[in-house]
Design a protein around this motif. Structure first.
Motif, PDB file in Angstrom:
ATOM      1  N   CYS A  22       0.866  -1.184   0.000  1.00 35.33           N
ATOM      2  CA  CYS A  22       0.000   0.000   0.000  1.00 35.33           C
ATOM      3  C   CYS A  22       0.900   1.231   0.000  1.00 35.33           C
ATOM      4  O   CYS A  22       1.750   1.375   0.876  1.00 35.33           O
ATOM      5  CB  CYS A  22      -0.887  -0.002   1.228  1.00 35.33           C
ATOM      6  SG  CYS A  22      -1.685   1.588   1.584  1.00 35.33           S
ATOM      7  N   THR A  23       0.664   2.118  -0.967  1.00 35.37           N
ATOM      8  CA  THR A  23       1.455   3.339  -1.072  1.00 35.37           C
ATOM      9  C   THR A  23       0.558   4.558  -1.039  1.00 35.37           C
ATOM     10  O   THR A  23      -0.458   4.595  -1.741  1.00 35.37           O
ATOM     11  CB  THR A  23       2.277   3.342  -2.357  1.00 35.37           C
ATOM     12  OG1 THR A  23       3.197   2.250  -2.333  1.00 35.37           O
ATOM     13  CG2 THR A  23       3.070   4.639  -2.498  1.00 35.37           C
ATOM     14  N   ALA A  24       0.930   5.517  -0.225  1.00 37.61           N
ATOM     15  CA  ALA A  24       0.229   6.793  -0.166  1.00 37.61           C
ATOM     16  C   ALA A  24       1.015   7.829  -0.948  1.00 37.61           C
ATOM     17  O   ALA A  24       2.242   7.896  -0.854  1.00 37.61           O
ATOM     18  CB  ALA A  24       0.070   7.235   1.285  1.00 37.61           C
ATOM     19  N   SER A  25       0.288   8.648  -1.722  1.00 37.97           N
ATOM     20  CA  SER A  25       0.942   9.682  -2.512  1.00 37.97           C
ATOM     21  C   SER A  25       0.123  10.956  -2.452  1.00 37.97           C
ATOM     22  O   SER A  25      -1.050  10.937  -2.084  1.00 37.97           O
ATOM     23  CB  SER A  25       1.102   9.225  -3.961  1.00 37.97           C
ATOM     24  OG  SER A  25      -0.157   8.950  -4.534  1.00 37.97           O
ATOM     25  N   THR A  68       2.781 -10.304   9.063  1.00 37.29           N
ATOM     26  CA  THR A  68       3.746  -9.314   9.522  1.00 37.29           C
ATOM     27  C   THR A  68       3.510  -8.006   8.776  1.00 37.29           C
ATOM     28  O   THR A  68       3.462  -8.008   7.543  1.00 37.29           O
ATOM     29  CB  THR A  68       5.184  -9.778   9.282  1.00 37.29           C
ATOM     30  OG1 THR A  68       5.409 -11.025   9.951  1.00 37.29           O
ATOM     31  CG2 THR A  68       6.177  -8.744   9.809  1.00 37.29           C
ATOM     32  N   ILE A  69       3.368  -6.935   9.535  1.00 38.86           N
ATOM     33  CA  ILE A  69       3.213  -5.614   8.919  1.00 38.86           C
ATOM     34  C   ILE A  69       4.528  -4.863   9.083  1.00 38.86           C
ATOM     35  O   ILE A  69       5.170  -4.907  10.142  1.00 38.86           O
ATOM     36  CB  ILE A  69       2.037  -4.832   9.545  1.00 38.86           C
ATOM     37  CG1 ILE A  69       1.783  -3.535   8.784  1.00 38.86           C
ATOM     38  CG2 ILE A  69       2.265  -4.561  11.035  1.00 38.86           C
ATOM     39  CD1 ILE A  69       0.489  -2.823   9.202  1.00 38.86           C
ATOM     40  N   TYR A  70       4.937  -4.174   8.014  1.00 35.56           N
ATOM     41  CA  TYR A  70       6.140  -3.354   8.093  1.00 35.56           C
ATOM     42  C   TYR A  70       6.008  -2.225   7.073  1.00 35.56           C
ATOM     43  O   TYR A  70       5.191  -2.307   6.151  1.00 35.56           O
ATOM     44  CB  TYR A  70       7.424  -4.170   7.872  1.00 35.56           C
ATOM     45  CG  TYR A  70       7.530  -4.917   6.580  1.00 35.56           C
ATOM     46  CD1 TYR A  70       6.886  -6.135   6.393  1.00 35.56           C
ATOM     47  CD2 TYR A  70       8.314  -4.425   5.535  1.00 35.56           C
ATOM     48  CE1 TYR A  70       6.998  -6.823   5.208  1.00 35.56           C
ATOM     49  CE2 TYR A  70       8.433  -5.116   4.348  1.00 35.56           C
ATOM     50  CZ  TYR A  70       7.775  -6.324   4.187  1.00 35.56           C
ATOM     51  OH  TYR A  70       7.898  -7.016   2.992  1.00 35.56           O
ATOM     52  N   ARG A  71       6.811  -1.189   7.281  1.00 33.95           N
ATOM     53  CA  ARG A  71       6.655  -0.031   6.411  1.00 33.95           C
ATOM     54  C   ARG A  71       8.006   0.487   5.919  1.00 33.95           C
ATOM     55  O   ARG A  71       9.036   0.300   6.573  1.00 33.95           O
ATOM     56  CB  ARG A  71       5.888   1.093   7.134  1.00 33.95           C
ATOM     57  CG  ARG A  71       6.591   1.658   8.345  1.00 33.95           C
ATOM     58  CD  ARG A  71       5.663   2.577   9.147  1.00 33.95           C
ATOM     59  NE  ARG A  71       5.538   3.895   8.532  1.00 33.95           N
ATOM     60  CZ  ARG A  71       4.833   4.904   9.057  1.00 33.95           C
ATOM     61  NH1 ARG A  71       4.182   4.717  10.194  1.00 33.95           N
ATOM     62  NH2 ARG A  71       4.761   6.075   8.459  1.00 33.95           N
ATOM     63  N   ASP A  72       7.945   1.162   4.788  1.00 36.56           N
ATOM     64  CA  ASP A  72       9.078   1.889   4.226  1.00 36.56           C
ATOM     65  C   ASP A  72       8.683   3.350   4.283  1.00 36.56           C
ATOM     66  O   ASP A  72       7.957   3.848   3.421  1.00 36.56           O
ATOM     67  CB  ASP A  72       9.342   1.435   2.789  1.00 36.56           C
ATOM     68  CG  ASP A  72      10.531   2.135   2.166  1.00 36.56           C
ATOM     69  OD1 ASP A  72      11.054   1.629   1.162  1.00 36.56           O
ATOM     70  OD2 ASP A  72      10.940   3.193   2.676  1.00 36.56           O
ATOM     71  N   ARG A  75       9.167   5.772   1.375  1.00 34.64           N
ATOM     72  CA  ARG A  75       8.287   5.600   0.211  1.00 34.64           C
ATOM     73  C   ARG A  75       6.813   5.668   0.589  1.00 34.64           C
ATOM     74  O   ARG A  75       5.961   5.400  -0.245  1.00 34.64           O
ATOM     75  CB  ARG A  75       8.589   4.262  -0.462  1.00 34.64           C
ATOM     76  CG  ARG A  75       9.949   4.210  -1.147  1.00 34.64           C
ATOM     77  CD  ARG A  75      10.190   2.854  -1.808  1.00 34.64           C
ATOM     78  NE  ARG A  75      11.366   2.853  -2.657  1.00 34.64           N
ATOM     79  CZ  ARG A  75      12.591   2.714  -2.222  1.00 34.64           C
ATOM     80  NH1 ARG A  75      12.820   2.549  -0.936  1.00 34.64           N
ATOM     81  NH2 ARG A  75      13.612   2.716  -3.065  1.00 34.64           N
ATOM     82  N   ASN A  76       6.524   6.027   1.846  1.00 36.73           N
ATOM     83  CA  ASN A  76       5.120   6.080   2.312  1.00 36.73           C
ATOM     84  C   ASN A  76       4.381   4.788   1.960  1.00 36.73           C
ATOM     85  O   ASN A  76       3.238   4.819   1.494  1.00 36.73           O
ATOM     86  CB  ASN A  76       4.391   7.285   1.707  1.00 36.73           C
ATOM     87  CG  ASN A  76       4.924   8.597   2.230  1.00 36.73           C
ATOM     88  OD1 ASN A  76       5.450   8.688   3.349  1.00 36.73           O
ATOM     89  ND2 ASN A  76       4.814   9.644   1.430  1.00 36.73           N
ATOM     90  N   THR A  77       5.041   3.694   2.191  1.00 39.37           N
ATOM     91  CA  THR A  77       4.504   2.393   1.802  1.00 39.37           C
ATOM     92  C   THR A  77       4.451   1.461   3.012  1.00 39.37           C
ATOM     93  O   THR A  77       5.374   1.451   3.834  1.00 39.37           O
ATOM     94  CB  THR A  77       5.367   1.776   0.695  1.00 39.37           C
ATOM     95  OG1 THR A  77       5.310   2.613  -0.461  1.00 39.37           O
ATOM     96  CG2 THR A  77       4.864   0.389   0.321  1.00 39.37           C
TER      97      THR A  77
END
Length: 122
Positions: A22-25, A68-72, A75-77
């Protein structure tokens, strides 16, 4: 304005794995938290897992030990790695992004994606 886009949904057999993205822009001063929800046919939308800006995670019972949830943050992902999938995991998976209104994140607004379909066959 903020756009939220999910991807990664598919039809897979029970026991297999999937990774959702999932990416937010758009105009994003900061992100307080990112979460995954799901809605199975005939049921209400429910929280699956969430992660906040400092990496704290929380999982609901069905996801504990398998997802497992993780984020970058750059990259707002956010990702949801799903292992040992079961037919009862079949649902549309939605991403929720809690976007800060300012860089200090004193307040925030949630944005939703349109969902990605995960179907688990037995």
């Amino acid at each position: 304005q903020v756009q939220v886009l999910e991807s990664g949904g598919a039809l897979v057999q029970a026991g297999k794995s999937l990774r959702l993205s999932c990416t937010a822009s758009g105009t994003i001063p900061g992100i307080h938290a990112m979460s995954w929800y799901r809605q199975a046919p005939g049921k209400q939308r429910e929280l699956v897992a969430g992660i906040n800006s400092v990496g704290y995670t929380n999982y609901q019972a069905p996801a504990e030990g398998r997802f497992t949830i993780y984020r970058d943050s750059d990259r707002n992902t956010v990702y949801l790695q799903m292992n040992s999938l079961k037919p009862e995991d079949t649902a549309v998976y939605y991403c929720n992004v809690d976007v800060c209104l300012t860089s200090t994140c004193g307040s925030s607004t949630p944005y939703w994606g349109k969902g990605t379909l995960v179907t688990i066959s037995s």
